[in-house]
Design an enzyme around this catalytic site. Structure first.
Site, PDB file in Angstrom:
ATOM      1  N   LYS A   1       0.774  -1.297   0.133  1.00  0.00           N
ATOM      2  CA  LYS A   1      -0.030  -0.056   0.069  1.00  0.00           C
ATOM      3  C   LYS A   1       0.804   1.256  -0.052  1.00  0.00           C
ATOM      4  O   LYS A   1       0.491   2.294  -0.324  1.00  0.00           O
ATOM      5  CB  LYS A   1      -0.935  -0.049   1.021  1.00  0.00           C
ATOM      6  CG  LYS A   1      -2.151  -0.957   1.064  1.00  0.00           C
ATOM      7  CD  LYS A   1      -3.259  -0.591   1.984  1.00  0.00           C
ATOM      8  CE  LYS A   1      -4.592  -1.636   1.376  1.00  0.00           C
ATOM      9  NZ  LYS A   1      -4.283  -2.923   2.352  1.00  0.00           N
TER      10      LYS A   1
ATOM     11  N   GLU B   1      -9.856   6.187   4.513  1.00  0.00           N
ATOM     12  CA  GLU B   1     -10.530   4.998   5.424  1.00  0.00           C
ATOM     13  C   GLU B   1      -9.378   3.890   5.297  1.00  0.00           C
ATOM     14  O   GLU B   1      -8.355   3.770   4.745  1.00  0.00           O
ATOM     15  CB  GLU B   1     -11.603   4.280   4.518  1.00  0.00           C
ATOM     16  CG  GLU B   1     -11.292   3.508   3.542  1.00  0.00           C
ATOM     17  CD  GLU B   1     -10.776   3.903   2.210  1.00  0.00           C
ATOM     18  OE1 GLU B   1     -10.876   5.131   2.089  1.00  0.00           O
ATOM     19  OE2 GLU B   1      -9.996   3.098   1.431  1.00  0.00           O
TER      20      GLU B   1
ATOM     21  N   SER C   1       1.480  -9.573  -0.981  1.00  0.00           N
ATOM     22  CA  SER C   1       1.162  -8.116  -0.635  1.00  0.00           C
ATOM     23  C   SER C   1       1.641  -7.532   0.560  1.00  0.00           C
ATOM     24  O   SER C   1       2.037  -6.637   0.690  1.00  0.00           O
ATOM     25  CB  SER C   1      -0.456  -8.029  -1.008  1.00  0.00           C
ATOM     26  OG  SER C   1      -1.127  -8.833  -0.024  1.00  0.00           O
TER      27      SER C   1
HETATM   28  C1  LIG Z   1      -5.416  -3.938   1.920  1.00  0.00           C
HETATM   29  C2  LIG Z   1      -4.430  -5.239   1.682  1.00  0.00           C
HETATM   30  C3  LIG Z   1      -4.953  -6.030   0.736  1.00  0.00           C
HETATM   31  C4  LIG Z   1      -6.037  -5.798  -0.292  1.00  0.00           C
HETATM   32  O1  LIG Z   1      -6.160  -4.747  -0.876  1.00  0.00           O
HETATM   33  P1  LIG Z   1      -6.117  -4.726  -2.535  1.00  0.00           P
HETATM   34  O2  LIG Z   1      -6.090  -3.445  -2.927  1.00  0.00           O
HETATM   35  O3  LIG Z   1      -6.908  -5.782  -3.012  1.00  0.00           O
HETATM   36  O4  LIG Z   1      -4.703  -5.210  -3.084  1.00  0.00           O
HETATM   37  C5  LIG Z   1      -4.105  -7.191   0.425  1.00  0.00           C
HETATM   38  N1  LIG Z   1      -3.022  -7.506   1.008  1.00  0.00           N
HETATM   39  C6  LIG Z   1      -2.579  -6.466   2.045  1.00  0.00           C
HETATM   40  C7  LIG Z   1      -1.559  -7.041   2.814  1.00  0.00           C
HETATM   41  C8  LIG Z   1      -3.127  -5.630   2.532  1.00  0.00           C
HETATM   42  O5  LIG Z   1      -2.890  -4.801   3.379  1.00  0.00           O
END
Ligand SMILES: *Cc1c(COP(=O)(O)O)cnc(C)c1O
Length: 415
Positions: free
Chosen positions: A106, A128, A393
């Protein structure tokens, strides 16, 4: 950053995924901007500013420098030798966004959004957050640029994601608890929108994914594109080939769009993984693309989970960052043209993958990312000769207390 604008006639010659979005932010029939006129004025301003600024040398130069020196990019691609050996199937690789500064992908779009805010002279960043990752990332960006940050968060998520709430406060952000409805991500979005509407001139709403009205789905994708560009180059360098499959979890869809965008032109299968939670019954999951219908919410048209009245349905996932009743318009579009495949992983599969990756590779994944790992493990059995690149992610530090409390018995298993 953004590709040059193409005339409509030239555009028609491009592959379908390259023809979008149009100038109104439509990916086919998905996307657009469905918001009150006073908010539309602000979005138009952001759109114009972004289109101009994202091509400027100063902006690109500053963002590149931030990526390298502050975020620690490029993040590595890692071959999971132990995991791959154990399943005796496909080779599994990870793009390590868990190693991006602040622990998830993010920060890629938050630094971009905050840099844009700096260029626009904005005095406050509003957003948010669900799992708290977007809040932490934006609080980090706010501290870096010296711009105050206000984060709206559902009370359920505040209780569940305590460490991230503490991080935001340490970083100087104001955390606004939201007590409406189910007290999770959807209500937090509504609350943040209202706060933004009170002073749209001096503040900027920093959307946390490839969702919301135009230009956010485009802008956030462009800021996340770095993940896909790096991963493609790194994978080629490591193996001499492209992966057969790229897998990413899909909540709003930003980490998936980030890595997918590096491979859209290639003969690579792209798999989005949605959270199936406790099962396929409405209210027990948040698999919008898998079980949803066309609809409009939070200012954009996409596929959503709706109740009998057509309102956004209650959703659930063990991963707070995935429990959103819709998903980004480009995700809906790519699925509709057959460019992506959408699969699911349940809570249990994600928890199993969480422990499996921790045990076998020494990497504790975020519960969100564990959904992508779980799906990759299923795919690996079906495709024993193929390469699977998973976008990891985020890291799981934020989830450890919750996981041990609820699923502690998994720690005693053999993996
Ligand atoms: C917020 C988050 C997601 C989901 O958000 P996307 O916009 O679908 O990528 C996935 N993995 C992590 C670690 C997150 O913090």
């Amino acid at each position: 950053m953004t590709e040059p604008t193409t005339t409509p006639s030239r555009r028609a010659e491009l592959p379908l995924h390259r023809q979008v979005p149009d100038e109104h932010g439509f990916f086919g029939k998905f996307g657009g901007s469905f918001i009150p006129p006073e908010l539309q004025k602000q979005m138009d301003e952001i759109d114009r500013a972004y289109q101009r600024i994202c091509r400027s040398y100063d902006f690109i130069h500053e963002l590149r420098s931030i990526r390298k020196h502050f975020q620690g990019r490029p993040t590595p691609v890692y071959y999971c030798k132990n995991l791959s050996n154990r399943i005796d199937g496909a080779r599994i690789y990870l793009k390590r966004e868990d190693l991006n500064h602040s622990g998830a992908h993010k920060l890629n779009h938050c630094m971009g959004e905050a840099l844009l805010a700096k260029y626009l002279g904005k005095k406050k960043l509003i957003a948010e957050t669900g799992a708290g990752q977007h809040g932490v990332a934006l609080a980090t960006a706010g501290a870096y640029f010296g711009i105050p940050v206000e984060i709206h968060m559902g009370e359920v998520d505040i209780a569940k994601e305590h460490p991230n709430v503490v991080r935001m406060k340490i970083l100087g952000a104001k955390v606004v608890p939201v007590s409406d409805g189910l007290r999770t991500l959807k209500e937090a979005v509504d609350s943040a929108f209202q706060a933004y509407l009170k002073d749209p001139v001096n503040s900027i709403y920093c959307i946390g994914s490839v969702v919301g009205p135009h230009p956010f789905p485009l802008m956030v994708r462009e800021f996340q594109r770095v993940v896909g560009i790096e991963a493609r180059e790194q994978f080629l360098e490591m193996t001499g080939e492209l992966p057969d499959n790229v897998v990413a979890c899909v909540g709003g869809g930003s980490n998936a769009m980030g890595i997918f965008s590096g491979f859209l032109d290639d003969p690579v299968e792209l798999h989005g993984v949605e959270p199936l939670g406790r099962g396929a019954k409405l209210g027990e999951h948040a698999a919008s693309l898998s079980y949803g219908q066309e609809g409009t919410m939070h200012g954009f048209h996409s596929i959503m989970l709706a109740d009998a009245q057509g309102n956004p349905a209650p959703v659930y996932s063990v991963a707070s960052g995935l429990d959103y009743p819709s998903t980004g318009p480009e995700q809906a579009y790519l699925k509709s043209i057959g460019r992506t495949t959408v699969g699911t992983a349940t809570d249990e599969e994600a928890i199993d993958a969480f422990f499996r990756l921790s045990r076998l590779e020494g990497i504790i994944p975020a519960l969100e990312s564990a959904h992508a790992v779980a799906y990759a493990l299923k795919l690996a059995k079906e495709r024993p000769t193929q390469d699977i690149l998973v976008n990891l992610s985020g890291r799981g530090d934020k989830d450890i207390d919750f996981v041990m409390d609820k699923y502690g018995s998994y720690a005693d298993k053999e993996y």
